[in-house]
Design a protein around this motif. Structure first.
Motif, short mmCIF file in Angstrom:
data_model
loop_
_atom_site.label_atom_id
_atom_site.label_comp_id
_atom_site.label_asym_id
_atom_site.label_seq_id
_atom_site.Cartn_x
_atom_site.Cartn_y
_atom_site.Cartn_z
N GLY A 109 46.75 47.42 27.47
CA GLY A 109 46.27 46.81 28.68
C GLY A 109 47.49 45.91 29.44
O GLY A 109 47.55 45.98 30.48
N ALA A 110 48.30 45.26 28.53
CA ALA A 110 49.39 44.38 29.20
C ALA A 110 50.30 45.67 29.84
O ALA A 110 50.97 45.21 31.06
CB ALA A 110 50.14 43.65 28.04
N ASP A 111 50.55 46.89 29.21
CA ASP A 111 51.44 47.61 29.76
C ASP A 111 50.92 48.06 31.11
O ASP A 111 51.66 48.31 32.12
CB ASP A 111 51.57 48.70 28.83
CG ASP A 111 52.45 48.65 27.65
OD1 ASP A 111 53.21 47.74 27.60
OD2 ASP A 111 52.52 49.29 26.59
N LEU A 112 49.64 48.47 31.37
CA LEU A 112 49.12 48.88 32.34
C LEU A 112 49.16 47.81 33.51
O LEU A 112 49.27 48.17 34.57
CB LEU A 112 47.87 49.48 32.21
CG LEU A 112 47.32 50.89 31.42
CD1 LEU A 112 46.16 51.12 31.00
CD2 LEU A 112 47.71 51.99 32.46
N ALA A 113 48.71 46.82 32.99
CA ALA A 113 48.91 45.66 34.23
C ALA A 113 50.21 45.42 34.79
O ALA A 113 50.39 45.04 35.79
CB ALA A 113 48.17 44.11 33.33
N ALA A 114 51.34 45.46 33.80
CA ALA A 114 52.54 45.53 34.04
C ALA A 114 53.04 46.40 35.11
O ALA A 114 53.85 46.23 36.33
CB ALA A 114 53.45 45.34 33.12
N ALA A 115 52.53 47.75 34.84
CA ALA A 115 52.98 48.81 35.37
C ALA A 115 52.15 48.83 37.03
O ALA A 115 52.77 49.41 38.00
CB ALA A 115 52.48 50.16 35.03
N HIS A 116 51.09 47.93 37.05
CA HIS A 116 50.38 48.02 38.37
C HIS A 116 50.12 46.52 38.85
O HIS A 116 49.34 46.10 39.32
CB HIS A 116 48.99 48.63 38.27
CG HIS A 116 48.98 50.17 37.86
ND1 HIS A 116 49.04 51.03 38.79
CD2 HIS A 116 48.89 50.85 36.61
CE1 HIS A 116 49.15 52.16 38.31
NE2 HIS A 116 49.06 51.97 37.07
N ARG A 117 51.41 45.86 38.52
CA ARG A 117 51.38 44.21 38.70
C ARG A 117 51.03 43.98 40.14
O ARG A 117 50.16 43.02 40.51
CB ARG A 117 52.48 43.48 38.15
CG ARG A 117 53.94 44.07 39.08
CD ARG A 117 55.04 43.43 38.59
NE ARG A 117 55.24 43.26 37.15
CZ ARG A 117 56.10 44.48 36.60
NH1 ARG A 117 56.43 45.36 37.53
NH2 ARG A 117 56.30 44.67 35.40
N GLN A 118 51.25 44.72 41.31
CA GLN A 118 51.14 44.07 42.70
C GLN A 118 49.66 44.35 42.87
O GLN A 118 49.08 43.53 43.39
CB GLN A 118 52.06 45.24 43.45
CG GLN A 118 51.88 44.83 44.94
CD GLN A 118 52.51 45.79 46.09
OE1 GLN A 118 53.68 45.79 45.60
NE2 GLN A 118 52.01 46.04 47.16
N ASP A 119 49.14 45.45 42.53
CA ASP A 119 47.54 45.71 42.63
C ASP A 119 46.71 44.60 41.88
O ASP A 119 45.80 44.04 42.38
CB ASP A 119 47.09 47.02 42.36
CG ASP A 119 47.50 47.91 43.27
OD1 ASP A 119 47.36 47.94 44.64
OD2 ASP A 119 48.10 48.99 43.00
N VAL A 120 47.11 44.28 40.73
CA VAL A 120 46.46 43.24 39.99
C VAL A 120 46.50 42.10 40.58
O VAL A 120 45.68 41.05 40.91
CB VAL A 120 46.92 43.05 38.15
CG1 VAL A 120 46.57 41.88 37.72
CG2 VAL A 120 46.66 44.39 37.72
N ALA A 121 47.98 41.66 41.06
CA ALA A 121 48.08 40.19 41.80
C ALA A 121 47.35 40.19 42.98
O ALA A 121 46.69 39.25 43.35
CB ALA A 121 49.40 40.10 42.00
N THR A 122 47.32 41.29 43.93
CA THR A 122 46.51 41.43 45.05
C THR A 122 44.99 41.13 44.94
O THR A 122 44.46 40.41 45.55
CB THR A 122 46.69 42.48 45.88
OG1 THR A 122 48.17 42.74 46.13
CG2 THR A 122 46.04 42.73 47.08
N ARG A 123 44.55 41.89 43.85
CA ARG A 123 42.92 41.62 43.63
C ARG A 123 42.72 40.41 43.23
O ARG A 123 41.86 39.63 43.79
CB ARG A 123 42.86 42.81 42.62
CG ARG A 123 41.13 42.96 42.15
CD ARG A 123 40.54 41.84 41.33
NE ARG A 123 41.14 41.91 40.04
CZ ARG A 123 40.77 42.06 39.08
NH1 ARG A 123 39.73 43.09 38.75
NH2 ARG A 123 41.38 41.77 37.95
N ASP A 124 43.51 39.87 42.40
CA ASP A 124 43.33 38.56 41.81
C ASP A 124 43.34 37.37 43.03
O ASP A 124 42.42 36.34 42.92
CB ASP A 124 44.11 38.00 40.56
CG ASP A 124 43.71 38.83 39.44
OD1 ASP A 124 42.61 39.35 39.42
OD2 ASP A 124 44.72 38.91 38.63
N ARG A 125 44.43 37.60 43.79
CA ARG A 125 44.54 36.56 44.88
C ARG A 125 43.34 36.57 45.94
O ARG A 125 42.76 35.61 46.10
CB ARG A 125 45.89 36.83 45.62
CG ARG A 125 46.19 35.74 46.71
CD ARG A 125 47.63 36.12 47.35
NE ARG A 125 47.76 37.81 47.73
CZ ARG A 125 47.42 38.03 48.79
NH1 ARG A 125 46.62 37.48 49.84
NH2 ARG A 125 47.43 39.27 48.96
#
Length: 304
Positions: free
Chosen positions: A269-285
């Motif tokens: 999960g951490a590996d995938l979140a890091a690989a897609h960090r921009q989308d994760v950050a955008t969604r969360d923001r």
């Protein structure tokens, strides 16, 4: 929602403009011979993901805004029940809670209850009872005429699309503001869970941990090598057999398989979140920023 998978360039929207602006700023010359670069400020704090309770507020507000829009278009829409916490797929790898297994077996009771709720959905009955032309008009009002305007390139490949028009998209826009960015990031992040599960099940550490678990099950009378095989083994034997097998699965998982599953799930999960960090950050923001608007929508509905 009508979905098509296709290939094509991903629209980057205002992220591209932001990158250009940043490049121009970086290229601007300093004035004065003694000018020195400004000291870097503190590192930006990543957005905090919304909680399960927050997500229920967002979901409720989305339903309320969609219903309001459909009513204006001349159609009815009923609010669904709040999202439940007892979803059937609580254990994607192995049941590891003995008490839960005693209550639900492998969760078929929860699946049946969810199916019953879907069949009792008044929206399904309403749309089915509309004349054909009115039903088509209602679907256009809800989802737009064509799945065009919003798209997300999924991590697994392909592109998912949705109309930027219609009441669903209007509700998203009112909540999240940047509709294209929210749609893209939310769809990408939503798929990470299934990708994480696939990686766990393909990990050699998972395969190794299955062997003692399987031996434990065989000692209890279940000649199986995986949790999936155990479910097939008792599929047609009734509720009591399902519960007994689920309890055995959970007992044997205490020997190491449950701990391995948790560790692998966290790592992948951490590996995938890091690989897609921009989308994760955008969604969360965008979701965090939408919470105040969502709470106002829900509060206004309660005051009526």
């Amino acid at each position: 929602m009508r979905v098509r998978r296709t290939t094509g360039p991903l629209r980057r929207g205002w992220w591209a403009a932001l990158a250009v602006a940043a490049a121009l700023v970086a290229a601007s010359p300093l004035t004065g011979s003694s000018a020195t670069p400004p000291s870097p400020g503190p590192a930006p704090v990543p957005p905090v993901a919304v909680t399960a309770d927050d997500r229920r507020v967002l979901d409720r507000a989305e339903q309320l805004l969609t219903r309001e829009c459909m009513n204006r278009a001349g159609f009815q829409l009923w609010l669904g029940p709040p999202k439940r916490t007892d979803e059937p797929r609580v254990f994607p790898y192995v049941v590891d809670d003995v008490e839960w297994a005693r209550a639900h077996g492998f969760g078929t009771d929860l699946i049946e209850a969810a199916n019953a709720r879907r069949l009792a959905d008044p929206n399904q009955r309403y749309f089915a009872a509309l004349p054909r032309d009115r039903r088509a008009a209602a679907l256009v009002a809800l989802n737009g005429a064509r799945p065009e305007g919003l798209e997300a390139r999924l991590p697994s490949g392909g592109v998912i699309r949705h109309s930027a028009e219609g009441c669903t998209a209007q509700a998203w826009h009112r909540l999240y503001g940047n509709l294209a960015a929210w749609y893209r990031s939310s769809k990408v992040v939503a798929q990470l869970a299934s990708l994480r599960e696939r990686r766990v099940l393909a990990d050699p550490a998972w395969t190794a941990a299955l062997r003692p678990w399987s031996q434990c099950l065989r000692q209890r009378g279940y000649p199986v090598d995986t949790p999936g095989q155990l479910r097939e083994h008792v599929a047609d034997r009734g509720r009591a057999a399902e519960v007994a097998a689920a309890v055995a699965e959970a007992r044997c998982a205490e020997g190491g398989l449950a701990a391995t599953a948790r560790a692998l799930d966290a790592r992948h999960g951490a590996d995938l979140a890091a690989a897609h960090r921009q989308d994760v950050a955008t969604r969360d923001r965008l979701e965090r920023a939408a919470l105040s608007r969502a709470r106002a929508v829900v509060a206004a509905s309660e005051d009526r």
